[in-house]
Design an enzyme around this catalytic site. Structure first.
Site: not given
Ligand code: ADP
Ligand code: MG
Length: 140
Positions: A11, A117, A128
């Site tokens: 992130k 994540h 995803e």
């Protein structure tokens, strides 16, 4: 246990602090292999689609702003039980509750800016991964 693939994102709080290599060392030391990887800068709309499952949560808007604030590294990790293994290496969502030695215990700044994540189940991992990568980009 079967060989699985899972989606991992480093992130913005971590890319900003130049922690990509230190975080990926933990995944590799745990036996996970990076079989696809790219650095991208998400738009807020793209982050919103990715996190749509959380759209009714109070932190959704802040989460989308954060994920679009600076570049991220999206990657696919492969290995035995990769989905759960990745979650173990990541540690709990709230770094105050994360076990010592986990990515979030060592690097996360807060429950929101928590460095990584990871998909939470094989089914969500498949969705995803397909959001960010084509089959041709997965090189196991
Ligand atoms: P995880 O990333 O561990 O799977 P969740 O799916 O519950 O956690 O939440 C997605 C992301 O939303 C978290 O990683 C974190 O960045 C953010 N988030 C979760 N809970 C909060 C909260 N209470 N306040 C702010 N941000 C949060
Ligand atoms: Mg989650």
């Amino acid at each position: 246990m079967a060989i699985e693939r899972t989606l991992s994102i480093i992130k913005p709080d971590a890319t900003r602090r130049n922690l990509t290599g230190k975080i990926n060392a933990k995944f590799e030391e745990a036996g996970l292999r990076i079989v696809a990887q790219k650095r991208i800068h998400l738009s807020k709309a793209q982050a919103g689609v990715f996190y749509a499952v959380h759209k009714d949560r109070p932190f959704y808007d802040e989460l989308c702003d954060f994920m679009a604030s600076e570049p991220v590294v999206v990657q696919v990790l492969e290995g035995e039980g990769a989905v759960m293994k990745n979650r173990e290496v990541m540690g709990a969502t709230n770094p105050a509750e994360a076990e010592a030695g986990t990515v979030r215990a060592e690097f996360a700044l807060s429950i929101g800016e928590n460095s990584v994540h990871g998909s939470d189940a094989p089914e969500t991992a498949a969705v995803e991964i397909a959001y960010f990568f084509s089959g041709l980009e997965l090189v196991g």
